[in-house]
Design an enzyme around this catalytic site. Structure first.
Site, PDB file in Angstrom:
ATOM      1  N   ASN A 105    -123.377  17.181  72.758  1.00  0.00           N
ATOM      2  CA  ASN A 105    -122.122  17.220  72.008  1.00  0.00           C
ATOM      3  C   ASN A 105    -121.743  18.689  71.852  1.00  0.00           C
ATOM      4  O   ASN A 105    -122.297  19.391  71.015  1.00  0.00           O
ATOM      5  CB  ASN A 105    -122.331  16.533  70.649  1.00  0.00           C
ATOM      6  CG  ASN A 105    -121.081  16.545  69.805  1.00  0.00           C
ATOM      7  OD1 ASN A 105    -120.022  17.009  70.239  1.00  0.00           O
ATOM      8  ND2 ASN A 105    -121.189  16.041  68.589  1.00  0.00           N
TER       9      ASN A 105
ATOM     10  N   LYS B 161    -119.094  19.879  70.791  1.00  0.00           N
ATOM     11  CA  LYS B 161    -118.220  20.105  69.620  1.00  0.00           C
ATOM     12  C   LYS B 161    -117.080  21.056  70.004  1.00  0.00           C
ATOM     13  O   LYS B 161    -116.652  21.043  71.153  1.00  0.00           O
ATOM     14  CB  LYS B 161    -119.040  20.606  68.424  1.00  0.00           C
ATOM     15  CG  LYS B 161    -120.238  19.701  68.146  1.00  0.00           C
ATOM     16  CD  LYS B 161    -120.909  19.948  66.823  1.00  0.00           C
ATOM     17  CE  LYS B 161    -122.097  18.995  66.685  1.00  0.00           C
ATOM     18  NZ  LYS B 161    -122.746  19.097  65.369  1.00  0.00           N
TER      19      LYS B 161
ATOM     20  N   HIS C 253    -118.671  10.294  64.602  1.00  0.00           N
ATOM     21  CA  HIS C 253    -119.547  11.437  64.348  1.00  0.00           C
ATOM     22  C   HIS C 253    -119.388  11.879  62.884  1.00  0.00           C
ATOM     23  O   HIS C 253    -118.309  11.782  62.311  1.00  0.00           O
ATOM     24  CB  HIS C 253    -119.218  12.591  65.300  1.00  0.00           C
ATOM     25  CG  HIS C 253    -120.222  13.691  65.205  1.00  0.00           C
ATOM     26  ND1 HIS C 253    -120.140  14.670  64.238  1.00  0.00           N
ATOM     27  CD2 HIS C 253    -121.352  13.928  65.899  1.00  0.00           C
ATOM     28  CE1 HIS C 253    -121.189  15.473  64.371  1.00  0.00           C
ATOM     29  NE2 HIS C 253    -121.938  15.042  65.360  1.00  0.00           N
TER      30      HIS C 253
ATOM     31  N   GLU D 250    -119.038  14.636  61.558  1.00  0.00           N
ATOM     32  CA  GLU D 250    -117.971  15.613  61.296  1.00  0.00           C
ATOM     33  C   GLU D 250    -116.606  14.923  61.249  1.00  0.00           C
ATOM     34  O   GLU D 250    -115.720  15.326  60.496  1.00  0.00           O
ATOM     35  CB  GLU D 250    -118.036  16.737  62.332  1.00  0.00           C
ATOM     36  CG  GLU D 250    -119.217  17.661  62.042  1.00  0.00           C
ATOM     37  CD  GLU D 250    -119.960  18.177  63.253  1.00  0.00           C
ATOM     38  OE1 GLU D 250    -119.380  18.231  64.349  1.00  0.00           O
ATOM     39  OE2 GLU D 250    -121.157  18.512  63.100  1.00  0.00           O
TER      40      GLU D 250
ATOM     41  N   GLU E 105    -127.810   9.675  63.274  1.00  0.00           N
ATOM     42  CA  GLU E 105    -127.778  11.113  63.011  1.00  0.00           C
ATOM     43  C   GLU E 105    -127.731  11.360  61.501  1.00  0.00           C
ATOM     44  O   GLU E 105    -126.651  11.346  60.903  1.00  0.00           O
ATOM     45  CB  GLU E 105    -126.539  11.739  63.645  1.00  0.00           C
ATOM     46  CG  GLU E 105    -126.459  11.584  65.148  1.00  0.00           C
ATOM     47  CD  GLU E 105    -125.568  12.647  65.759  1.00  0.00           C
ATOM     48  OE1 GLU E 105    -126.109  13.527  66.443  1.00  0.00           O
ATOM     49  OE2 GLU E 105    -124.357  12.622  65.528  1.00  0.00           O
TER      50      GLU E 105
ATOM     51  N   GLY F 178    -127.012  20.279  62.583  1.00  0.00           N
ATOM     52  CA  GLY F 178    -126.634  21.687  62.540  1.00  0.00           C
ATOM     53  C   GLY F 178    -127.379  22.496  61.486  1.00  0.00           C
ATOM     54  O   GLY F 178    -126.997  23.613  61.171  1.00  0.00           O
TER      55      GLY F 178
ATOM     56  N   SER G 256    -130.339  18.442  64.993  1.00  0.00           N
ATOM     57  CA  SER G 256    -131.200  19.596  65.257  1.00  0.00           C
ATOM     58  C   SER G 256    -132.322  19.333  66.262  1.00  0.00           C
ATOM     59  O   SER G 256    -133.423  19.859  66.116  1.00  0.00           O
ATOM     60  CB  SER G 256    -131.773  20.153  63.949  1.00  0.00           C
ATOM     61  OG  SER G 256    -130.725  20.568  63.088  1.00  0.00           O
TER      62      SER G 256
HETATM   63  P1  PGA Z   1    -127.111  19.501  66.221  1.00  0.00           P
HETATM   64  O1  PGA Z   1    -125.878  18.467  66.287  1.00  0.00           O
HETATM   65  O2  PGA Z   1    -128.021  19.145  67.356  1.00  0.00           O
HETATM   66  O3  PGA Z   1    -126.481  20.841  66.372  1.00  0.00           O
HETATM   67  O4  PGA Z   1    -127.765  19.290  64.895  1.00  0.00           O
HETATM   68  C1  PGA Z   1    -126.094  17.121  66.588  1.00  0.00           C
HETATM   69  C2  PGA Z   1    -124.793  16.373  66.532  1.00  0.00           C
HETATM   70  O5  PGA Z   1    -123.960  16.687  65.680  1.00  0.00           O
HETATM   71  O6  PGA Z   1    -124.547  15.456  67.337  1.00  0.00           O
END
Ligand code: PGA
Length: 247
Positions: free
Chosen positions: A10, A12, A94, A96, A164, A170, A210
């Site tokens: 991803n 982003k 997601h 976000e 997740e 993140g 992460s």
């Molecule tokens: P991250 O993000 O690996 O940076 O924690 C995962 C995600 O948001 O899909």
């Protein structure tokens, strides 16, 4: 039971043609486990770019889409447009989208139904926030999110469920393999009761939050962890290590 390991990246809202082009070159040249399905989630403006440069063995995903094919919805993209770019997947729900942009379960359900009807595969994301985990309601939260998705799915072969935990996204704070396995196991049991045993056995439940080259192997060894959704590390050559976590 044969669930093909699935690793999504991803990206982003990161990268530009130069850096993503370099990443794509690294991926195209890498030795990747042929038993893994790999899909890269590109920003919508780079979907065409990603699809035309990435090797055909890698899939591409949009990071969001709207719930209807076309119309007066300034700033949105439809599954039809995504497919028109040769892209076959979309990430929906997601954290976000849920927590920064305020998308409701209902909207995510409607998007899921429309994306699937349009022939896209859906990476459907669910996960609890830190206060919800600490309050002991992780199961309640992820089951409720999963139910809204399930109510909108007819063909589960086109759906990958991404667990997740929001507190792990993140933050550098990966869920422990035991924490991930525990929730994945419960989600599979939920699917068995509420969808069917066949779907529970075949649906891929992937973990995100992460994931790194350092944490991927032990996570991948868990019985119900069928892959990953990777944010930060998907922009680095380390992504190859994560794809090859089971090799
Ligand atoms: P991250 O993000 O690996 O940076 O924690 C995962 C995600 O948001 O899909």
């Amino acid at each position: 039971m044969s669930r093909k390991f699935f690793v999504g990246g991803n990206w982003k809202m990161n990268g530009d043609k130069k850096s993503l082009g370099e990443l794509i070159q690294t991926m195209n040249a890498a030795k990747v486990d042929p038993n893994v399905e790999v899909v890269c989630g590109a920003p919508s403006i780079y979907l065409d770019f990603a699809r035309s440069h990435l090797d055909a063995k890698f899939g591409v995903a949009a990071q969001n889409c709207y719930k209807v094919p076309k119309g007066a919805f300034t700033g949105e993209i439809s599954p039809a447009m995504i497919k028109d770019c040769g892209v076959n997947w979309v990430i929906l729900g997601h954290s976000e989208r849920r927590h920064v942009f305020g998308e409701s379960d209902e909207l995510i359900g409607q998007k899921t139904a429309h994306a699937l009807e349009s022939g896209l595969g859906v990476i459907a994301c669910i996960g609890e926030k830190l206060d919800e985990r600490e309050g002991g309601i992780t199961e309640k939260v992820v089951f409720a999110q999963t139910k809204v998705i399930a109510d909108n799915v007819k063909d589960w072969s086109k759906v990958v469920l991404a667990y997740e935990p929001v507190w792990a996204i993140g933050t550098g704070k990966t869920a422990s393999p035991q924490q991930a396995q525990e929730v994945h196991d419960k989600l599979r049991a939920w699917m068995k009761t509420n969808v069917s045993e066949a779907v529970a056995n075949s649906v891929r439940i992937i973990y995100g939050g992460s994931v790194t080259g350092g944490t991927c192997k032990e996570l991948a060894s868990q019985k119900d962890v069928d892959g990953f959704l990777v944010g930060g590390a998907s922009l680095k050559p380390e992504f190859i290590e994560i794809i090859n976590a089971k090799a």
